[in-house]
Write an enzyme that holds these catalytic residues in place. Structure first.
Site: not given
Ligand code: ASP
Length: 268
Positions: A127, A178
């Site tokens: 992300t 993230t």
């Molecule tokens: N936060 C993001 C989501 O849950 C994924 C990530 O950052 O890995 O969509």
């Protein structure tokens, strides 16, 4: 606002990150993208979720913010809105990279054979986000993501949820997160940092440290964020092995890092 938007557009267009081109795939091998942006000066915010055709979801989020008519638009209507705003539209396959196809196939095979092994941090994350403070002390934050590989169709993460994955408030902090979004939503993670600072008088690094290493880590998830306060240098705490990050410090020096070691790159 323009700076965080520009940084995120750059990373959405890069195949190396899980946002825009190179984003994760849903369980149906498609891309559903989430993004948000927030102006700390006015608390104006814009976000889109599950967009499938908008090349740069953060630009759609910015257009939602600028329109002032909504904070979060979803799905087909969000894509249509972006198109009417004159943003660049692409077929859903434009976002696909071989790396994500391989990762999805391997995840689904493991699931089908019952030999499920959790995906590596590198497979799961990527992300992108940015925070910025201008010369007048105004703060802004933006985040963009494809979610995670094999996510359920229609699933929305924390990245487009103001207060969960993104938050900015002048005089307090700007935060972009993230990690597994469900936990960030339940913990209202980005806003929790701001609340700790406002109500408990905590410093940015102490508040962010508690949220990453105690609140979020208690759910046994990898978590990371970039954040900036009303003064001082940006911070980027994470509880995983590494997190790709870069910043311009108050002395004007550009620094990049993937793991613990910092790489000074000279004046920005
Ligand atoms: N936060 C993001 C989501 O849950 C994924 C990530 O950052 O890995 O969509």
């Amino acid at each position: 606002l323009d700076a965080v938007q520009a940084a995120v557009v750059e990373m959405e267009d890069s195949p190396h990150f899980n946002a825009g081109h190179g984003a994760a795939l849903t369980e149906s091998s498609e891309h559903e993208l989430d993004a948000s942006i927030m102006d700390g000066a006015t608390l104006a915010a814009g976000a889109v979720c599950t967009v499938r055709r908008t090349r740069n979801p953060v630009l759609a989020a910015r257009a939602v913010l600028d329109s002032g008519r909504a904070v979060l638009l979803s799905g087909v209507a969000a894509d249509t809105f972006a198109e009417l705003q004159g943003l660049s539209m692409v077929p859903n396959t434009w976002f696909t990279t071989q790396r994500r196809v391989d990762a999805l196939r391997s995840l689904q095979q493991k699931e089908a054979t019952g030999s499920f092994v959790p995906a590596s941090e590198a497979e799961k994350h990527g992300t992108v986000g940015a925070v910025a403070r201008d010369a007048d002390g105004h703060l802004a934050a933006a985040t963009s993501t494809g979610g995670f590989n094999n996510k359920p169709d229609g699933r929305v993460g924390d990245s487009p949820i103001i207060g969960a994955g993104t938050y900015a408030r002048d005089g307090v902090c700007a935060v972009s997160c993230t990690g597994q979004g469900e936990i960030f939503i339940r913990r209202v993670a980005a806003y929790d940092i701001a609340a700790r600072m406002m109500y408990a008088g905590e410093a940015l690094d102490a508040a962010a440290h508690t949220v990453v290493f105690e609140s979020l880590a208690s759910h046994k998830i990898g978590a990371g964020l970039v954040a900036l306060g009303a003064s001082g240098n940006p911070i980027a705490p994470y509880n995983t092995l590494g997190m790709y990050r870069g910043w311009i410090a108050t002395d004007g020096q550009l620094v990049v890092a993937t793991h613990k070691e910092l790489h000074p790159m000279g004046p920005a």
